[in-house]
Design an enzyme around this catalytic site. Structure first.
Site, PDB file in Angstrom:
ATOM      1  N   ILE A 145     -27.581  14.203  32.184  1.00 45.73           N
ATOM      2  CA  ILE A 145     -27.195  15.324  31.318  1.00 45.73           C
ATOM      3  C   ILE A 145     -28.428  16.107  30.849  1.00 45.73           C
ATOM      4  O   ILE A 145     -28.421  17.338  30.794  1.00 45.73           O
ATOM      5  CB  ILE A 145     -26.397  14.779  30.099  1.00 45.73           C
ATOM      6  CG1 ILE A 145     -25.103  14.103  30.577  1.00 45.73           C
ATOM      7  CG2 ILE A 145     -26.105  15.882  29.106  1.00 45.73           C
ATOM      8  CD1 ILE A 145     -24.380  13.286  29.500  1.00 45.73           C
ATOM      9  N   SER A 175     -21.710  10.448  21.696  1.00 46.30           N
ATOM     10  CA  SER A 175     -20.627   9.823  22.463  1.00 46.30           C
ATOM     11  C   SER A 175     -19.375   9.731  21.582  1.00 46.30           C
ATOM     12  O   SER A 175     -19.472   9.673  20.343  1.00 46.30           O
ATOM     13  CB  SER A 175     -21.108   8.418  22.852  1.00 46.30           C
ATOM     14  OG  SER A 175     -20.028   7.536  23.000  1.00 46.30           O
ATOM     15  N   TYR A 189     -24.285  -0.285  20.475  1.00 44.00           N
ATOM     16  CA  TYR A 189     -24.219   1.081  21.030  1.00 44.00           C
ATOM     17  C   TYR A 189     -23.477   1.986  20.061  1.00 44.00           C
ATOM     18  O   TYR A 189     -23.951   3.069  19.706  1.00 44.00           O
ATOM     19  CB  TYR A 189     -23.505   1.024  22.395  1.00 44.00           C
ATOM     20  CG  TYR A 189     -23.174   2.365  22.992  1.00 44.00           C
ATOM     21  CD1 TYR A 189     -24.073   3.018  23.830  1.00 44.00           C
ATOM     22  CD2 TYR A 189     -21.948   2.986  22.726  1.00 44.00           C
ATOM     23  CE1 TYR A 189     -23.763   4.257  24.382  1.00 44.00           C
ATOM     24  CE2 TYR A 189     -21.640   4.223  23.273  1.00 44.00           C
ATOM     25  CZ  TYR A 189     -22.547   4.850  24.095  1.00 44.00           C
ATOM     26  OH  TYR A 189     -22.240   6.081  24.636  1.00 44.00           O
ATOM     27  N   SER A 249     -23.148  10.528  35.312  1.00 43.64           N
ATOM     28  CA  SER A 249     -24.613  10.411  35.418  1.00 43.64           C
ATOM     29  C   SER A 249     -24.942   8.988  35.859  1.00 43.64           C
ATOM     30  O   SER A 249     -24.071   8.234  36.265  1.00 43.64           O
ATOM     31  CB  SER A 249     -25.231  10.682  34.049  1.00 43.64           C
ATOM     32  OG  SER A 249     -24.819   9.650  33.177  1.00 43.64           O
TER      33      SER A 249
HETATM   34  N1  LIG Z   1     -22.774   9.326  30.732  1.00 45.05           N
HETATM   35  C1  LIG Z   1     -21.799   9.371  29.840  1.00 45.05           C
HETATM   36  O1  LIG Z   1     -20.629   9.048  30.145  1.00 45.05           O
HETATM   37  C2  LIG Z   1     -22.085   9.885  28.451  1.00 45.05           C
HETATM   38  C3  LIG Z   1     -21.011  10.304  27.654  1.00 45.05           C
HETATM   39  C4  LIG Z   1     -21.256  10.770  26.353  1.00 45.05           C
HETATM   40  C5  LIG Z   1     -22.553  10.806  25.875  1.00 45.05           C
HETATM   41  N2  LIG Z   1     -23.594  10.376  26.674  1.00 45.05           N
HETATM   42  C6  LIG Z   1     -24.927  10.414  26.086  1.00 45.05           C
HETATM   43  O2  LIG Z   1     -25.694  11.387  26.767  1.00 45.05           O
HETATM   44  C7  LIG Z   1     -27.067  11.026  26.739  1.00 45.05           C
HETATM   45  C8  LIG Z   1     -27.649  11.121  28.134  1.00 45.05           C
HETATM   46  O3  LIG Z   1     -26.964  10.226  28.962  1.00 45.05           O
HETATM   47  P1  LIG Z   1     -26.868  10.328  30.544  1.00 45.05           P
HETATM   48  O4  LIG Z   1     -25.464  10.054  30.859  1.00 45.05           O
HETATM   49  O5  LIG Z   1     -27.528  11.545  31.070  1.00 45.05           O
HETATM   50  O6  LIG Z   1     -27.702   8.996  30.911  1.00 45.05           O
HETATM   51  P2  LIG Z   1     -28.831   8.685  31.980  1.00 45.05           P
HETATM   52  O7  LIG Z   1     -28.528   9.355  33.278  1.00 45.05           O
HETATM   53  O8  LIG Z   1     -29.004   7.201  31.955  1.00 45.05           O
HETATM   54  O9  LIG Z   1     -30.116   9.391  31.361  1.00 45.05           O
HETATM   55  C9  LIG Z   1     -30.727   8.895  30.191  1.00 45.05           C
HETATM   56  C10 LIG Z   1     -31.978   9.686  29.925  1.00 45.05           C
HETATM   57  O10 LIG Z   1     -32.613   9.119  28.752  1.00 45.05           O
HETATM   58  C11 LIG Z   1     -33.962   8.807  29.077  1.00 45.05           C
HETATM   59  N3  LIG Z   1     -34.427   7.623  28.359  1.00 45.05           N
HETATM   60  C12 LIG Z   1     -33.873   6.387  28.335  1.00 45.05           C
HETATM   61  N4  LIG Z   1     -34.648   5.553  27.607  1.00 45.05           N
HETATM   62  C13 LIG Z   1     -35.709   6.286  27.194  1.00 45.05           C
HETATM   63  C14 LIG Z   1     -36.863   5.993  26.415  1.00 45.05           C
HETATM   64  N5  LIG Z   1     -37.088   4.761  25.931  1.00 45.05           N
HETATM   65  N6  LIG Z   1     -37.744   6.983  26.165  1.00 45.05           N
HETATM   66  C15 LIG Z   1     -37.542   8.241  26.652  1.00 45.05           C
HETATM   67  N7  LIG Z   1     -36.473   8.582  27.372  1.00 45.05           N
HETATM   68  C16 LIG Z   1     -35.569   7.616  27.649  1.00 45.05           C
HETATM   69  C17 LIG Z   1     -33.939   8.522  30.589  1.00 45.05           C
HETATM   70  O11 LIG Z   1     -35.224   8.763  31.159  1.00 45.05           O
HETATM   71  P3  LIG Z   1     -36.297   7.630  31.564  1.00 45.05           P
HETATM   72  O12 LIG Z   1     -35.532   6.448  32.064  1.00 45.05           O
HETATM   73  O13 LIG Z   1     -37.117   8.340  32.571  1.00 45.05           O
HETATM   74  O14 LIG Z   1     -37.052   7.367  30.298  1.00 45.05           O
HETATM   75  C18 LIG Z   1     -32.966   9.589  31.070  1.00 45.05           C
HETATM   76  O15 LIG Z   1     -33.629  10.820  31.237  1.00 45.05           O
HETATM   77  C19 LIG Z   1     -27.124   9.605  26.149  1.00 45.05           C
HETATM   78  O16 LIG Z   1     -27.501   9.702  24.818  1.00 45.05           O
HETATM   79  C20 LIG Z   1     -25.686   9.111  26.269  1.00 45.05           C
HETATM   80  O17 LIG Z   1     -25.359   8.194  25.242  1.00 45.05           O
HETATM   81  C21 LIG Z   1     -23.382   9.946  27.946  1.00 45.05           C
END
Ligand SMILES: NC(=O)c1ccc[n+]([C@@H]2O[C@H](COP(=O)([O-])OP(=O)(O)OC[C@H]3O[C@@H](n4cnc5c(N)ncnc54)[C@H](OP(=O)(O)O)[C@@H]3O)[C@@H](O)[C@H]2O)c1
Length: 264
Positions: free
Chosen positions: A17, A141, A154, A189
């Site tokens: 995202i 979320s 979480y 994602s």
């Molecule tokens: N996917 C879903 O269904 C969903 C739904 C609602 C909300 N969300 C929220 O949307 C946000 C993004 O999620 P996503 O689905 O895009 O997940 P994702 O593909 O796993 O991406 C997570 C991002 O966070 C970064 N990250 C993780 N740990 C980190 C750290 N310690 N320091 C700096 N960066 C860090 C990762 O980069 P690096 O690993 O390179 O650090 C990556 O860029 C999250 O907050 C998630 O809770 C997701």
């Protein structure tokens, strides 16, 4: 908010995202600063933006670590100035019951997204306040509205993030700085791959909502920025769900708590 010419910081921009949001903001004319741990992946996203004629910079940082977050914020302020838009999107956290959470993992769960968002806001707010403009947008979320069973740490971290947005909004009333929270449904994602075992615990209700792509999620985030929204919930069915949750919280909590996932 007019996006063209603005400076935007997007955390968690190495994939998913966050990457899609950074790309879309750059397409709309923002200069974007991409923050995450994986430098190679950040470079890949930045190169894609530059090849399309956009402006992107990268800052590699572990946002679960206070010192690393402070250094990242200082580097941004020194090299680029005060951001107009901060998108707190970086998030992680396996879905676990409290009693099965290995000691120490609860710290990681609260560090992201909540503490990282708090620390970056603390660093950027003085500049935003003296300029009397800016927007802080937290990506959250549905667990921040109704927690489901088997994802205790979480959900608690997402409630902390939502409480933070509400408290900030009260603090910043009348200052010219907007606080926005975007709540997204399941998105295709890498989240569930990065947090193994979590997908099995998705509540049954969530399976009725259409799956978003990261690009669709980014479109909603950018729409919320452009419209200066204080909250935005997507997809539409989740927004409808949220509306009825407000009317009948007891019923909705009972439905959501109902889980087939057993305690270990
Ligand atoms: N996917 C879903 O269904 C969903 C739904 C609602 C909300 N969300 C929220 O949307 C946000 C993004 O999620 P996503 O689905 O895009 O997940 P994702 O593909 O796993 O991406 C997570 C991002 O966070 C970064 N990250 C993780 N740990 C980190 C750290 N310690 N320091 C700096 N960066 C860090 C990762 O980069 P690096 O690993 O390179 O650090 C990556 O860029 C999250 O907050 C998630 O809770 C997701």
């Amino acid at each position: 908010m007019k996006i063209n010419g603005k400076l935007a910081v997007v955390t968690g921009a190495s994939r998913g995202i966050g990457a899609a949001t950074a790309i879309l903001l750059a397409e709309k004319g923002a200069q974007v600063i991409l923050v995450a741990r994986s430098e190679g992946d950040l470079l890949h996203v930045a190169t894609r933006i530059r090849q399309a004629g956009g402006i992107a910079y990268i800052v590699a940082s572990d946002l679960a670590d206070a010192a690393s977050t402070r250094s990242a914020a200082q580097a941004i302020l020194q090299n680029h100035g005060v951001p107009d838009l901060l998108v707190n999107n970086a998030g992680a956290g396996r879905w676990l019951f409290a009693e099965e959470t290995p000691e120490g993992e609860e710290d990681v769960m609260i560090a992201l997204p909540y503490l990282a968002a708090f620390r970056l806001c603390r660093a950027f707010l003085p500049g935003m306040l003296s300029r009397r403009s800016g927007m802080i947008l937290n990506v959250n979320s549905p667990a921040s509205l109704i927690p489901w069973s088997g994802a205790t740490g979480y959900a608690a971290s997402r409630w902390a993030l939502r409480g933070f947005a509400e408290a900030l909004r009260a603090d910043l009333h009348g200052t010219g700085i907007r606080v926005c929270e975007v709540i997204l449904g399941e998105t295709s994602s890498n989240y569930f791959k990065a947090n193994p075992g979590s997908y099995l615990r998705l509540p049954k209700l969530a399976k009725f909502f259409p799956l978003l792509t990261p690009e669709e999620a980014a479109w909603y985030i950018v729409k919320a920025v452009r419209q200066n929204r204080s909250t935005y919930t997507a997809p539409f069915l989740l927004a409808v769900n949220r509306f009825f949750l407000g009317l009948m919280p007891g019923l909705f909590k009972t439905i959501s708590w109902k889980s087939d996932f057993p305690h270990p």
